[in-house]
Design a protein around this motif. Structure first.
Motif, PDB file in Angstrom:
ATOM      1  N   LYS A  54      47.595 -58.378  43.983  1.00 54.46           N
ATOM      2  CA  LYS A  54      47.105 -58.645  45.341  1.00 54.46           C
ATOM      3  C   LYS A  54      48.280 -58.709  46.321  1.00 54.46           C
ATOM      4  CE  LYS A  54      44.706 -62.357  47.772  1.00 54.46           C
ATOM      5  NZ  LYS A  54      44.021 -63.640  47.602  1.00 54.46           N
ATOM      6  N   GLY A  57      49.828 -55.436  47.301  1.00 53.38           N
ATOM      7  CA  GLY A  57      49.119 -54.558  48.221  1.00 53.38           C
ATOM      8  C   GLY A  57      47.804 -53.994  47.720  1.00 53.38           C
ATOM      9  N   LYS A  59      44.630 -54.029  48.156  1.00 53.15           N
ATOM     10  CA  LYS A  59      43.740 -54.625  49.154  1.00 53.15           C
ATOM     11  C   LYS A  59      42.292 -54.717  48.681  1.00 53.15           C
ATOM     12  CE  LYS A  59      43.251 -50.251  51.551  1.00 53.15           C
ATOM     13  NZ  LYS A  59      43.468 -49.497  52.760  1.00 53.15           N
ATOM     14  N   HIS A  60      41.833 -53.778  47.884  1.00 54.27           N
ATOM     15  CA  HIS A  60      40.453 -53.834  47.403  1.00 54.27           C
ATOM     16  C   HIS A  60      40.288 -54.943  46.369  1.00 54.27           C
ATOM     17  CE1 HIS A  60      39.422 -50.253  49.612  1.00 54.27           C
ATOM     18  NE2 HIS A  60      40.471 -49.640  49.090  1.00 54.27           N
ATOM     19  N   ALA A  62      42.171 -57.594  46.389  1.00 55.03           N
ATOM     20  CA  ALA A  62      42.301 -58.817  47.193  1.00 55.03           C
ATOM     21  C   ALA A  62      40.954 -59.215  47.797  1.00 55.03           C
ATOM     22  CB  ALA A  62      43.342 -58.610  48.298  1.00 55.03           C
ATOM     23  N   ALA A  63      40.183 -58.235  48.251  1.00 54.82           N
ATOM     24  CA  ALA A  63      38.858 -58.519  48.826  1.00 54.82           C
ATOM     25  C   ALA A  63      37.927 -59.102  47.773  1.00 54.82           C
ATOM     26  CB  ALA A  63      38.264 -57.254  49.420  1.00 54.82           C
ATOM     27  N   GLU A  66      39.030 -63.031  46.888  1.00 53.00           N
ATOM     28  CA  GLU A  66      39.130 -64.060  47.932  1.00 53.00           C
ATOM     29  C   GLU A  66      38.528 -65.344  47.428  1.00 53.00           C
ATOM     30  OE1 GLU A  66      37.699 -62.915  51.720  1.00 53.00           O
ATOM     31  OE2 GLU A  66      39.296 -61.458  52.004  1.00 53.00           O
TER      32      GLU A  66
END
Length: 68
Positions: A54, A57, A59-60, A62-63, A66
């Motif tokens: 995460k 980088g 990002k997917h 990381a989403a 959350e």
């Protein structure tokens, strides 16, 4: 699970790849080094590695993570 609304498909794929990779590493450690970690330690390693991805980088992923 990938067809559920709000679940990022690419994040789910990244998580699946990450879990498979960690399981493969654990398998290799058991087979070749004769060491093994308890399940909770393996899960902790997967969580730590997901946080690393995460911050690098992903990002997917990381989403998807959350709040974790």
């Amino acid at each position: 699970m990938g067809a559920m609304p709000g679940v990022p498909r690419k994040g789910l794929r990244s998580l699946l790849l990450l879990v498979c990779w960690q399981l493969w590493l654990e398998r290799n450690a058991r087979m070749f080094q004769r060491t093994e970690r308890p399940a909770h330690a393996l899960l902790s390693q997967i969580r730590d590695e997901a946080r690393t991805w995460k911050s690098a980088g992903a990002k997917h992923l990381a989403a998807l993570l959350e709040g974790v």
